[in-house]
Design a protein around this motif. Sequence first.
Motif, short mmCIF file in Angstrom:
data_model
loop_
_atom_site.label_atom_id
_atom_site.label_comp_id
_atom_site.label_asym_id
_atom_site.label_seq_id
_atom_site.Cartn_x
_atom_site.Cartn_y
_atom_site.Cartn_z
N PRO A 61 10.31 38.49 34.97
CA PRO A 61 11.75 38.20 34.97
C PRO A 61 12.54 39.15 35.86
O PRO A 61 12.86 40.26 35.47
CB PRO A 61 12.13 38.38 33.49
CG PRO A 61 11.12 39.35 32.94
CD PRO A 61 9.87 39.19 33.75
N ASN A 62 12.86 38.70 37.06
CA ASN A 62 13.56 39.56 38.02
C ASN A 62 15.06 39.30 38.10
O ASN A 62 15.78 40.03 38.78
CB ASN A 62 12.98 39.36 39.44
CG ASN A 62 11.50 39.69 39.52
OD1 ASN A 62 10.75 39.00 40.20
ND2 ASN A 62 11.07 40.74 38.84
N VAL A 63 15.53 38.28 37.39
CA VAL A 63 16.95 37.93 37.52
C VAL A 63 17.89 39.08 37.13
O VAL A 63 18.88 39.32 37.83
CB VAL A 63 17.27 36.62 36.74
CG1 VAL A 63 18.76 36.39 36.64
CG2 VAL A 63 16.59 35.43 37.41
N ILE A 65 17.65 42.25 37.53
CA ILE A 65 17.79 43.19 38.65
C ILE A 65 18.69 42.58 39.71
O ILE A 65 19.63 43.21 40.19
CB ILE A 65 16.41 43.54 39.27
CG1 ILE A 65 15.59 44.39 38.29
CG2 ILE A 65 16.57 44.25 40.61
CD1 ILE A 65 14.23 44.79 38.81
N MET A 66 18.43 41.33 40.06
CA MET A 66 19.19 40.71 41.16
C MET A 66 20.65 40.46 40.78
O MET A 66 21.52 40.40 41.64
CB MET A 66 18.52 39.43 41.63
CG MET A 66 17.20 39.71 42.34
SD MET A 66 16.66 38.32 43.35
CE MET A 66 14.91 38.67 43.47
N LEU A 67 20.92 40.30 39.48
CA LEU A 67 22.32 40.14 39.06
C LEU A 67 22.94 41.47 38.65
O LEU A 67 24.11 41.55 38.27
CB LEU A 67 22.44 39.11 37.94
CG LEU A 67 22.35 37.65 38.38
CD1 LEU A 67 22.38 36.71 37.18
CD2 LEU A 67 23.47 37.27 39.36
N PRO A 135 8.77 30.01 36.77
CA PRO A 135 7.73 30.90 37.28
C PRO A 135 6.97 30.20 38.40
O PRO A 135 7.01 28.98 38.51
CB PRO A 135 6.83 31.12 36.07
CG PRO A 135 7.12 30.03 35.12
CD PRO A 135 8.46 29.49 35.43
N PRO A 136 6.27 30.97 39.25
CA PRO A 136 5.48 30.31 40.30
C PRO A 136 4.33 29.53 39.67
O PRO A 136 3.97 29.75 38.51
CB PRO A 136 4.96 31.49 41.13
CG PRO A 136 5.06 32.69 40.26
CD PRO A 136 6.15 32.43 39.27
N GLY A 137 3.80 28.62 40.44
CA GLY A 137 2.66 27.85 39.94
C GLY A 137 3.10 26.59 39.26
O GLY A 137 4.27 26.24 39.24
N1 LIG Z 1 15.30 35.49 52.86
C1 LIG Z 1 14.82 36.67 52.51
N2 LIG Z 1 14.89 37.74 53.37
C2 LIG Z 1 14.37 38.94 53.02
N3 LIG Z 1 13.77 39.20 51.87
C3 LIG Z 1 13.67 38.19 50.98
C4 LIG Z 1 14.18 36.88 51.25
N4 LIG Z 1 13.94 36.09 50.18
C5 LIG Z 1 13.31 36.86 49.28
N5 LIG Z 1 13.14 38.12 49.76
C6 LIG Z 1 12.47 39.25 49.08
O1 LIG Z 1 11.12 38.90 48.86
C7 LIG Z 1 10.69 39.33 47.58
C8 LIG Z 1 10.23 38.14 46.74
O2 LIG Z 1 11.36 37.32 46.50
P1 LIG Z 1 11.61 36.63 45.08
O3 LIG Z 1 11.39 37.60 43.98
O4 LIG Z 1 12.90 35.94 45.17
O5 LIG Z 1 10.42 35.58 45.14
P2 LIG Z 1 9.85 34.64 44.00
O6 LIG Z 1 9.34 33.45 44.71
O7 LIG Z 1 10.85 34.45 42.94
O8 LIG Z 1 8.67 35.49 43.44
P3 LIG Z 1 7.87 35.33 42.06
O9 LIG Z 1 8.31 34.06 41.41
O10 LIG Z 1 6.45 35.32 42.49
O11 LIG Z 1 8.26 36.53 41.24
C9 LIG Z 1 11.86 40.09 46.97
O12 LIG Z 1 11.73 41.45 47.24
C10 LIG Z 1 13.06 39.53 47.72
O13 LIG Z 1 14.13 40.45 47.81
#
Ligand SMILES: Nc1ncnc2c1ncn2[C@@H]1O[C@H](COP(=O)(O)OP(=O)(O)OP(=O)(O)O)[C@@H](O)[C@H]1O
Length: 277
Positions: A61-63, A65-67, A135-137
């Motif tokens: 769960p990375n949301v 951090i990103m928010l 999630p991926p997959g």
């Molecule tokens: N367009 C972009 N430019 C630069 N970095 C990016 C870009 N998109 C995503 N990233 C970076 O790539 C990494 C993976 O991105 P993200 O976590 O969004 O992928 P995800 O597909 O959700 O991964 P997972 O589901 O496997 O956790 C993160 O560090 C993110 O900041």
Amino acid sequence: MGHMGHGAPQGPQRLPGIANVIAIGSGKGGVGKTTTSVNLAIALAKLGYRVGLVDADIYGPNVPIMLGTQRQPNVVGENRIEPIQAHGVKFISIGLISPGDKPMVMRGPMLHQIIRQFLQQVEWGELDYLVVDLPPGTGDVVISLVQTVPLTGAVVVSTGSSVALQDARKALEMFHQVNVEVLGMVENMSQMRMPDGTMLDVFGAGGTEQTARQFGLPFLGSVDLDPEIRSSGDRGLPVALGGETSERAKGFYEIARNVISRAAEVSAKSDDVLEIT
Ligand SMILES: Nc1ncnc2c1ncn2[C@@H]1O[C@H](COP(=O)(O)OP(=O)(O)OP(=O)(O)O)[C@@H](O)[C@H]1O
């Protein structure tokens, strides 16, 4: 509704007050699904819509951090969960409830329970769009999701690389199997602007649009590979906060506008179906 249908299997139930539920999937991990979900949610909010975001990436769960917030949600009334607000978006994540670096080990039924709770037990209020970061997959979470709530549609994120697209095709196939309409595809990390202004093709720009065409699906837009997109996400201040006129964010706004029109198209179609039956 307890008096209706004792023990009858419950099909997906519309969430009252929520107009559109949009799942973001990818097939392959690390292609930027969460980055796309978060920036799309913020872009929709900036365009004036009421937006929620479910972090259904239970294992990663990375949301939060990103928010930019790790606050624990409050429990109100009879076991209702108040979503956390950040940047104009209401969201919920297992990362808020079980933070830390411990790996989450879960069995299918528990996962299903969490997805149900995130949809039904959270006080979303009225929303125009509920975005679900999958999630991926291919698998369990999507099945739980479609068993719980009717989806407006799904967005499939990929890079242009053959390996990512191979997995993206599997995601398309999975959505097809569970009767979820794909609103379209997004290419992330498409091209990278070099300091001298030239564009560098890193992952095979254009591959996703070509795949979309092969499947007769709309292409919703592309986003550059941009170090600032990564670092702003890590800082909890996604580039979409810069608004539609921001050069860095414009890809996400184009995607948001395309998602809005596709969602409207799909909803209109399903309303027709309801009228007939
Ligand atoms: N367009 C972009 N430019 C630069 N970095 C990016 C870009 N998109 C995503 N990233 C970076 O790539 C990494 C993976 O991105 P993200 O976590 O969004 O992928 P995800 O597909 O959700 O991964 P997972 O589901 O496997 O956790 C993160 O560090 C993110 O900041």
